[in-house]
Design a protein around this motif. Sequence first.
Motif, short mmCIF file in Angstrom:
data_model
loop_
_atom_site.label_atom_id
_atom_site.label_comp_id
_atom_site.label_asym_id
_atom_site.label_seq_id
_atom_site.Cartn_x
_atom_site.Cartn_y
_atom_site.Cartn_z
N LEU A 1 67.89 41.26 -14.08
CA LEU A 1 68.90 42.33 -14.04
C LEU A 1 69.79 42.22 -12.81
O LEU A 1 71.00 42.48 -12.87
N ALA A 2 69.21 41.81 -11.68
CA ALA A 2 69.98 41.68 -10.44
C ALA A 2 70.75 40.37 -10.35
O ALA A 2 71.59 40.21 -9.46
N GLY A 3 70.45 39.42 -11.26
CA GLY A 3 71.14 38.13 -11.24
C GLY A 3 70.71 37.23 -10.12
O GLY A 3 71.51 36.48 -9.57
N VAL A 4 69.40 37.30 -9.76
CA VAL A 4 68.86 36.44 -8.70
C VAL A 4 67.56 35.80 -9.20
O VAL A 4 67.07 36.13 -10.28
N SER A 5 67.01 34.90 -8.39
CA SER A 5 65.74 34.29 -8.75
C SER A 5 64.60 35.27 -8.47
O SER A 5 64.75 36.23 -7.72
N ALA A 6 63.43 35.01 -9.07
CA ALA A 6 62.27 35.86 -8.83
C ALA A 6 61.87 35.84 -7.37
O ALA A 6 61.47 36.85 -6.80
N GLY A 7 61.98 34.67 -6.72
CA GLY A 7 61.65 34.56 -5.30
C GLY A 7 62.56 35.41 -4.43
O GLY A 7 62.11 36.07 -3.50
N THR A 8 63.87 35.40 -4.77
CA THR A 8 64.83 36.21 -4.02
C THR A 8 64.55 37.69 -4.23
O THR A 8 64.61 38.49 -3.28
N ALA A 9 64.22 38.08 -5.46
CA ALA A 9 63.91 39.48 -5.75
C ALA A 9 62.68 39.92 -4.96
O ALA A 9 62.65 41.03 -4.40
N SER A 10 61.68 39.06 -4.86
CA SER A 10 60.47 39.39 -4.11
C SER A 10 60.78 39.57 -2.63
O SER A 10 60.31 40.52 -2.00
N LYS A 11 61.60 38.68 -2.08
CA LYS A 11 61.97 38.79 -0.66
C LYS A 11 62.75 40.07 -0.40
O LYS A 11 62.56 40.74 0.62
N ALA A 12 63.65 40.41 -1.31
CA ALA A 12 64.47 41.61 -1.13
C ALA A 12 63.60 42.87 -1.13
O ALA A 12 63.77 43.76 -0.29
N LEU A 13 62.64 42.93 -2.05
CA LEU A 13 61.78 44.11 -2.15
C LEU A 13 60.77 44.18 -1.01
O LEU A 13 60.32 45.26 -0.64
N ASN A 14 60.41 43.01 -0.46
CA ASN A 14 59.46 42.98 0.66
C ASN A 14 60.15 43.00 2.02
O ASN A 14 59.49 42.93 3.05
N ASN A 15 61.51 43.06 1.97
CA ASN A 15 62.31 43.10 3.21
C ASN A 15 62.03 41.89 4.09
O ASN A 15 61.90 41.99 5.32
N THR A 16 61.92 40.71 3.47
CA THR A 16 61.71 39.46 4.20
C THR A 16 62.82 38.49 3.82
O THR A 16 63.65 38.76 2.95
N GLY A 17 62.81 37.33 4.47
CA GLY A 17 63.79 36.29 4.14
C GLY A 17 65.17 36.56 4.70
O GLY A 17 65.47 37.65 5.18
#
Length: 324
Positions: free
Chosen positions: A14-30
């Motif tokens: 839905l956000a148009g990103v990879s699963a890894g990027t989504a995980s980093k965004a939600l975990n406030n990392t990367g």
Amino acid sequence: MKRPAVRITDVAALAGVSAGTASKALNNTGQLSQDTRERVRRAAAQLGFTPDVRGRALSSGRTFTVALLTTDSSGRFSIPIMRGVEDVLSAGELATVLCDTRDDPLREQSYLRSMVARGVDGIVVTGRRTEPRPPIDVPLPVVYALAASTDPADASVIVDDAAGAAAAITHLRTLGRTRIAHITGPADHRSAVERAQAMTTLVGEPLFGEWSEQWGRQATDLLLRSHPDVDAITCGSDQIARGVCDRLRELSRAVPAEIAVTGYDNWPVMALASRPPLTSVDLRLEELGRRAAQLLLEAIAGTPHHGVLELPAQLVPRESTLGG
């Protein structure tokens, strides 16, 4: 029928990103842009995504829990700082645990052993005074807030007290006040000394005493006996300033028409209840907590900050100097 659980891949799509990027965004990392993080969070909220905390902890080796260690039993300083910490950590689904040591070294050591045993990801250390404190000895990322660590290699976030006090003086001089006195707290408190030293070209010497309304009242009498022509009084805390305003009113000295008064801390309980409401210097404690949490997340991610970060205070003008 039971709805299938929303997965991280659904959020990513839905956000148009990879699963890894989504995980980093939600975990406030990367290293992600704020726009990307917000887009992922909106997608997660829209889909009703709930992270699997236990699975995330097992796969990452983290507990997604941070401890806030404080000596401030009343919560006067630690609660606003904790709100700022939680503003940052909650975005990554991290929990904050408050540990009140009550200024007891044994209690502090007990808490530290417990937090290390529980595997918290990091610790924010704070308190009610600004004197630098000895560092804690734990194998975890640590950030010091309000009071710096005595170890210059540690990460510390503090308030620029001197600049805040200077802002009060500048404000009064802009209003045409020239005979300015200063009443503050104990002479052995770093915050009282720093604020007094920033008050240049004062009438007489600063009056040191207690952080109380009673001292504000007593000091007003002492001050007016030796300097009856003062046209402004700066105070090292809002408690003192409220006592000053009360005593001036009893003496029929109008605030601010005859004598302007400023406080320090911008503590709503005191600043807004004062008659008149106090012009005060805001420590911006929530922002202090946010910056401390950001530094802690960076340290957890492997990029620790070293040294002291000094944040500006903010003057908040009200009727005790402006009238109205």
